[in-house]
Write an enzyme that holds these catalytic residues in place. Structure first.
Site, PDB file in Angstrom:
ATOM      1  N   VAL A  12       0.713  -1.427  -0.004  1.00 39.54           N
ATOM      2  CA  VAL A  12       0.040  -0.453  -0.017  1.00 39.54           C
ATOM      3  C   VAL A  12       0.764   1.565  -0.128  1.00 39.54           C
ATOM      4  O   VAL A  12       0.526   1.857  -0.594  1.00 39.54           O
ATOM      5  CB  VAL A  12      -0.759  -0.525   1.350  1.00 39.54           C
ATOM      6  CG1 VAL A  12      -1.562   1.851   0.866  1.00 39.54           C
ATOM      7  CG2 VAL A  12      -1.980  -1.088   1.228  1.00 39.54           C
ATOM      8  N   LYS A 205     -14.463   0.274   5.267  1.00 43.85           N
ATOM      9  CA  LYS A 205     -12.589  -0.782   5.004  1.00 43.85           C
ATOM     10  C   LYS A 205     -13.740  -2.391   5.209  1.00 43.85           C
ATOM     11  O   LYS A 205     -13.267  -3.402   4.454  1.00 43.85           O
ATOM     12  CB  LYS A 205     -12.411  -0.173   5.416  1.00 43.85           C
ATOM     13  CG  LYS A 205     -10.649  -1.489   5.471  1.00 43.85           C
ATOM     14  CD  LYS A 205     -10.378  -1.232   4.019  1.00 43.85           C
ATOM     15  CE  LYS A 205     -10.058  -1.902   3.668  1.00 43.85           C
ATOM     16  NZ  LYS A 205      -9.048  -2.725   1.752  1.00 43.85           N
ATOM     17  N   LEU A 251     -18.093 -13.552  -7.931  1.00 39.22           N
ATOM     18  CA  LEU A 251     -18.639 -14.986  -8.607  1.00 39.22           C
ATOM     19  C   LEU A 251     -17.653 -16.763  -8.844  1.00 39.22           C
ATOM     20  O   LEU A 251     -19.220 -16.884  -9.698  1.00 39.22           O
ATOM     21  CB  LEU A 251     -20.305 -14.931  -9.135  1.00 39.22           C
ATOM     22  CG  LEU A 251     -21.161 -14.177  -8.409  1.00 39.22           C
ATOM     23  CD1 LEU A 251     -22.609 -13.779  -8.646  1.00 39.22           C
ATOM     24  CD2 LEU A 251     -21.801 -14.531  -6.395  1.00 39.22           C
ATOM     25  N   CYS A 261      -5.383  -9.706   3.259  1.00 30.95           N
ATOM     26  CA  CYS A 261      -6.486  -8.608   3.703  1.00 30.95           C
ATOM     27  C   CYS A 261      -8.188  -9.453   4.389  1.00 30.95           C
ATOM     28  O   CYS A 261      -8.397  -9.124   5.346  1.00 30.95           O
ATOM     29  CB  CYS A 261      -6.450  -7.922   2.788  1.00 30.95           C
ATOM     30  SG  CYS A 261      -4.875  -6.494   2.323  1.00 30.95           S
TER      31      CYS A 261
HETATM   32  P1  NAD Z   1       2.584  -4.830   4.433  1.00 31.88           P
HETATM   33  O1  NAD Z   1       3.651  -5.545   5.398  1.00 31.88           O
HETATM   34  O2  NAD Z   1       3.210  -4.824   2.604  1.00 31.88           O
HETATM   35  O3  NAD Z   1       4.330  -3.033   4.260  1.00 31.88           O
HETATM   36  C1  NAD Z   1       4.091  -2.650   5.617  1.00 31.88           C
HETATM   37  C2  NAD Z   1       4.906  -2.107   5.500  1.00 31.88           C
HETATM   38  O4  NAD Z   1       5.490  -1.062   6.592  1.00 31.88           O
HETATM   39  C3  NAD Z   1       6.453  -2.493   5.572  1.00 31.88           C
HETATM   40  O5  NAD Z   1       7.297  -2.877   4.382  1.00 31.88           O
HETATM   41  C4  NAD Z   1       7.288  -2.459   7.314  1.00 31.88           C
HETATM   42  O6  NAD Z   1       8.315  -2.662   7.206  1.00 31.88           O
HETATM   43  C5  NAD Z   1       6.800  -0.903   7.624  1.00 31.88           C
HETATM   44  N1  NAD Z   1       7.031  -0.747   9.082  1.00 31.88           N
HETATM   45  C6  NAD Z   1       5.897  -1.566   9.349  1.00 31.88           C
HETATM   46  N2  NAD Z   1       6.501  -1.153  11.344  1.00 31.88           N
HETATM   47  C7  NAD Z   1       6.596   0.090  10.711  1.00 31.88           C
HETATM   48  C8  NAD Z   1       7.528   1.682  11.423  1.00 31.88           C
HETATM   49  N3  NAD Z   1       7.656   1.514  13.021  1.00 31.88           N
HETATM   50  N4  NAD Z   1       7.959   2.673  10.686  1.00 31.88           N
HETATM   51  C9  NAD Z   1       8.323   2.215   9.449  1.00 31.88           C
HETATM   52  N5  NAD Z   1       7.572   0.908   8.520  1.00 31.88           N
HETATM   53  C10 NAD Z   1       7.206   1.076   9.034  1.00 31.88           C
HETATM   54  O7  NAD Z   1       1.846  -4.276   4.271  1.00 31.88           O
HETATM   55  P2  NAD Z   1       0.720  -3.854   3.457  1.00 31.88           P
HETATM   56  O8  NAD Z   1       0.180  -5.459   1.967  1.00 31.88           O
HETATM   57  O9  NAD Z   1       1.232  -3.558   2.582  1.00 31.88           O
HETATM   58  O10 NAD Z   1      -1.008  -3.483   4.486  1.00 31.88           O
HETATM   59  C11 NAD Z   1      -0.609  -2.088   4.830  1.00 31.88           C
HETATM   60  C12 NAD Z   1      -2.001  -1.448   5.336  1.00 31.88           C
HETATM   61  O11 NAD Z   1      -3.049  -1.619   4.752  1.00 31.88           O
HETATM   62  C13 NAD Z   1      -2.284  -2.216   6.200  1.00 31.88           C
HETATM   63  O12 NAD Z   1      -3.314  -2.600   7.320  1.00 31.88           O
HETATM   64  C14 NAD Z   1      -3.497  -3.670   5.126  1.00 31.88           C
HETATM   65  O13 NAD Z   1      -4.877  -4.405   5.760  1.00 31.88           O
HETATM   66  C15 NAD Z   1      -4.160  -2.437   4.303  1.00 31.88           C
HETATM   67  N6  NAD Z   1      -4.675  -2.640   3.419  1.00 31.88           N
HETATM   68  C16 NAD Z   1      -3.448  -3.467   2.134  1.00 31.88           C
HETATM   69  C17 NAD Z   1      -3.835  -3.563   1.021  1.00 31.88           C
HETATM   70  C18 NAD Z   1      -3.043  -4.897   0.353  1.00 31.88           C
HETATM   71  O14 NAD Z   1      -3.895  -5.829  -0.926  1.00 31.88           O
HETATM   72  N7  NAD Z   1      -1.959  -5.711   0.520  1.00 31.88           N
HETATM   73  C19 NAD Z   1      -4.701  -2.935   0.446  1.00 31.88           C
HETATM   74  C20 NAD Z   1      -5.836  -2.423   1.074  1.00 31.88           C
HETATM   75  C21 NAD Z   1      -5.574  -2.214   2.338  1.00 31.88           C
END
Ligand code: NAD
Length: 431
Positions: A12, A205, A251, A261
């Site tokens: 994200v 969400k 579907l 997610c």
């Molecule tokens: P991810 O695990 O790919 O990335 C998260 C990043 O955050 C990692 O690189 C990690 O090192 C970094 N991080 C964690 N703690 C940190 C800190 N204290 N300081 C700096 N960096 C830090 O996660 P993602 O898939 O991108 O998901 C992120 C959020 O978005 C989640 O809540 C997820 O549910 C939501 N989300 C994800 C998607 C998806 O398709 N992946 C879609 C919509 C929403």
């Protein structure tokens, strides 16, 4: 042009950063993972996501995008601070907001003037307020700020498109100033804008993801009945989809939903419901059907193979869906593990997810070099992820390579008529 920082450079965060730069803003993407930041500085993208690499490369060159491990400096230089860190499941199924709280504390000590703090991580209701409280309590000197809930709905595989052309933008805030600034920030995006309170934004969400997961489990349940009564679930889904109240999307029966997610967000919503005093039986059923669906796929493979013990099973696809390298909670990974546990000799191939799968599956399976290598001497070939390249394999060649020409297509993406003509035993789902 606005100055933005994006904290957490995962799926994200990286997409958000690159797309904000594309919209003309000045962006610093921050992560605590130094190796990742070093790679990104060299335009090396740690994930597979269509269009992302060229976007990152372009904006590194244009100077609109930068990468850093220094959160304090990044926040101080920004008007908007996006929180995009991971919120994994905790032991009780709830969303662990430890990373979000940690970032909130770091933002607090970095504040030097008014900023809009934008939370894009998927978080339980009340987290926007919680972030607000943390910043208030921990800031060194008083500065005005607003925290906004701006949930992200992008889908892996089409993330850049989804960010720039979303079905809607949700802004949850009680501050007119922040709402106005957010509206201006997203001016380049043509999408319906829903302005609401932070709690409703947070619920939107979870309610959306749980509803989509419900659709998947629903059609999987229907597909199981179709198999039993001799109906074709694809015809049934088509007939349902023409009703605009139902629609065609989501579907497609298969091995169940996965990814980072849907399963996590369903569990978190169950937890939110429980904490609020509501027993969300429907959603419990959705998760149960999903678990069972993967077991049903293994039973199906066992049935066509006779037994799994000692049988060579070739597996096509490990990612939780096509066009991503993400294997988090992938149904394919669970099915492969179950096959290996039941004594099958499993050989696997995925166009993009091999590296991630090696960490997860270790020496439980053999990692093939391509689809034909997977098919070599296999007693059964199982398609678990709907990558396009699997649809266009030379199945005459595949048949020659296999010991037994049996295909289990858990995504219904191959043509049974063609395969049967070649001499394959074909098993799909719900047909
Ligand atoms: P991810 O695990 O790919 O990335 C998260 C990043 O955050 C990692 O690189 C990690 O090192 C970094 N991080 C964690 N703690 C940190 C800190 N204290 N300081 C700096 N960096 C830090 O996660 P993602 O898939 O991108 O998901 C992120 C959020 O978005 C989640 O809540 C997820 O549910 C939501 N989300 C994800 C998607 C998806 O398709 N992946 C879609 C919509 C929403």
């Amino acid at each position: 042009m606005r100055k933005c920082s994006v904290i957490g450079t995962g799926y994200v965060g990286l997409v958000t950063g690159a797309c904000l730069a594309e919209l003309g803003h000045q962006v610093i993407c921050v992560d605590k993972d130094e190796e990742k930041i070093e790679m990104l500085r060299n335009a090396c993208i740690p994930i597979y996501e269509a269009e992302l690499e060229s976007l990152v490369r372009n904006h590194l060159e244009s100077g609109k995008l930068d990468f850093s491990v220094d959160i304090v400096e990044a926040v101080r230089a920004s008007e908007f601070v996006f929180i995009t860190v991971d919120t994994p499941s905790d032991e009780e199924g709830g969303a662990d907001v430890g990373n979000v709280e940690e970032v909130a504390r770091q933002i607090a000590i970095s504040l030097n003037d008014y900023k809009v703090i934008v939370n894009k991580s998927t978080v339980p209701v009340g987290t926007t307020k919680r972030v607000e409280r943390i910043i208030e309590e921990e800031m060194n000197e008083y500065h005005e700020f607003d925290v906004v809930s701006n949930p992200e709905f992008l889908r892996e595989g089409t993330a850049v498109f989804d960010f720039l052309k979303p079905a809607r933008i949700v802004i949850g805030s009680d501050s007119q100033k922040a709402i106005m600034l957010m509206t201006e920030l997203y001016r380049g995006i043509d999408a319906p804008l829903l302005v609401t309170d932070p709690v409703s934004a947070e619920m939107i969400k979870y309610a959306s993801n749980a509803f989509l997961a419900t659709k998947v489990s629903y059609i999987n349940a229907i597909s199981n009945i179709c198999e039993a009564v001799g109906a074709d679930v694809r015809e049934v889904a088509l007939g349902m989809g023409y009703d605009s109240r139902i629609g065609f999307e989501f579907l497609k029966p298969g091995p169940g939903f996965g990814g980072s997610c849907f399963p996590k967000d369903c569990r978190a919503l169950l937890r939110i419901a429980k904490d609020s005093g509501y027993d969300f039986k429907l959603l419990e059923g959705v998760l149960e059907v999903n678990r069972e669906q993967q077991e049903k796929m293994v039973e199906k493979i066992e049935r066509v193979a006779g037994t799994l013990k000692g049988k060579k099973v070739g597996v096509l696809g490990l990612a939780f869906k096509a066009n991503t390298d993400d294997i988090r909670e992938s149904p394919a990974i669970r099915i492969v593990s179950m096959l290996a546990e039941r004594g099958a000799l499993v050989s696997v191939y995925d166009p993009r997810a091999m590296e991630n799968a090696k960490h997860e599956l270790g020496d439980m399976v053999m990692f093939a070099s391509d689809s034909y290598d997977v098919a070599k001497d296999a007693d059964v070939l199982v398609l678990l992820t709907e990558w396009d390249e699997f649809k266009w394999l030379d199945f005459l060649k595949v048949k020659e390579l296999m010991s037994n020409p049996i295909v289990v297509d858990t995504r219904n993406c191959l043509d049974p008529v063609v395969l049967r003509k070649i001499g394959f035993v074909y098993e799909g789902v719900g047909r």
